[in-house]
Write a protein that holds these residues in place. Structure first.
Motif: not given
Lengths: 246, 246
Positions: A178-182, A193-199, A215-222, A234-242
């Protein structure tokens, strides 16, 4: 020929209540209409210039759609966009397909802006994601702005509308990011390879009642001054990383 | 008190010709207005609710701005957005700062949609990019939609408007990357620390007369069906790749 009643009926489909009542929606513009005709969607009517209808008569008749020849001026008056180039389609709203868990799937919590939803669908399609699960409060899939922003990608992606708490309770044995702060730096995250990405919603983030499933909070470095990115960015950047290892 | 003449004058600033004539523009909404007040921009007038003006009287008087107390209804009628929350500012259009070559800079070729321009400014600000060079045909910086989409980032980024062919002729000894079809995979590109990143118009790409300046064509790998990404999405993904080592 376009009758007054026809025109009135088509214009009414710009409103959600008439889309729901008739189980029909409209697709505007040449590119979107051609993508539609190449999809499994059931098309009721194609309105277009003489040129458009003649150039595409094979694919239109294969789709089993009725046709109405219209002038550019008539076309512009029917659609929600000022310049509505060459074609407009009236399409049956399909029944939701059976949900299948497979690969990376996006989960959108309360993305209210239809333009953002359409853009996210296009990003998913760019990276080969096949399914998106939307909260009940996320924008409507058949809003003309969603369809326009998706640039045809809407016809290639399965979109499901779910109560997300209920949805996640039924899932197990699958990673939920999930895209979260911190959260963890996405540049250093190894994605399953199989996962949900919550935006989540840009202003409010992911709703509290969903946090226990992530279970996995993720953050785009600023590195600079902006406080946030919008949900589509945020979705574009996260997908490119996945998908960067793929 | 808001006079009829005042209201008429402020509304006129929604049009480019009056912004140019008066060398003034408007900033709408609480967040943008507060970011403005914390910037070096010269503010002429702040219009706000009694609450807003009293909560922020220190920073407003420090900025040397005159104030007009308005009701929510008056505020909504002045701005270009339906719900214009709490504040609106009338601001002097600054003179363009002196151009300085430093670090990574974005070069925008013909990005005509002001919402896209504002979003790109916000992305630049997220990654700490300080300057953007726009073609003469790129959307106007002081369009209310640009300002709204930038979410305050506009006040932290230097934006230059240039004839791009002329601009590039003056530059040498610096890497120029351009988002093109069939370029190098951005996931495998090592970016110089000082470089120009050229982003073109979504429909037409980068104009032909600029191609000779681009030594490093780069491409975002595509895994699915979407034909393209919009300019703001592409910028977000490219910036994330540039700054991932930082």
């Amino acid at each position: 020929m376009l009758t007054k009643n026809n025109a009135k009926f088509i214009k009414s489909l710009q409103l959600k209540k008439f889309r729901q009542k008739e189980a029909l929606f409209i697709v505007e513009g040449e590119k979107n209409t051609l993508e539609l005709l190449n999809s499994a969607y059931k098309v009721k009517t194609i309105l277009g210039s003489e040129q458009f209808l003649s150039d595409n008569h094979l694919i239109i008749s294969k789709a089993g759609a009725e046709t109405i020849e219209v002038t550019d001026k008539q076309l512009a008056s029917l659609g929600s966009f000022k310049s509505n180039d060459k074609a407009l389609a009236v399409v049956h709203i399909p029944t939701e397909p059976t949900y299948e868990r497979r690969g990376i799937q996006l989960v959108l919590d309360d993305i209210r802006d239809p333009g953002n939803l359409g853009t996210i669908i296009r990003i998913a399609d760019w990276y080969g994601i096949k399914s998106i699960i939307c909260s009940e409060t996320t924008a409507e899939l058949f809003n003309p702005k969603t369809i326009s922003a998706s640039m045809g990608s809407i016809f290639r992606i399965n979109v499901f509308r779910r109560n997300l708490e209920g949805f996640f309770k039924e899932q197990s044995g699958i990673a939920v990011y999930g895209a979260l702060l911190n959260g963890d730096n996405i540049h250093k995250t190894k994605f399953d390879k199989e996962a949900y990405i919550v935006i989540g919603n840009e202003s409010n983030g992911i709703r509290e009642t969903l946090l226990s499933f992530i279970e996995h909070p993720i953050t785009i470095p600023k590195l600079g001054g902006a406080e946030s990115l919008n949900a589509a960015m945020a979705t574009a950047i996260i997908c490119d990383n996945i998908f960067r290892e793929a």
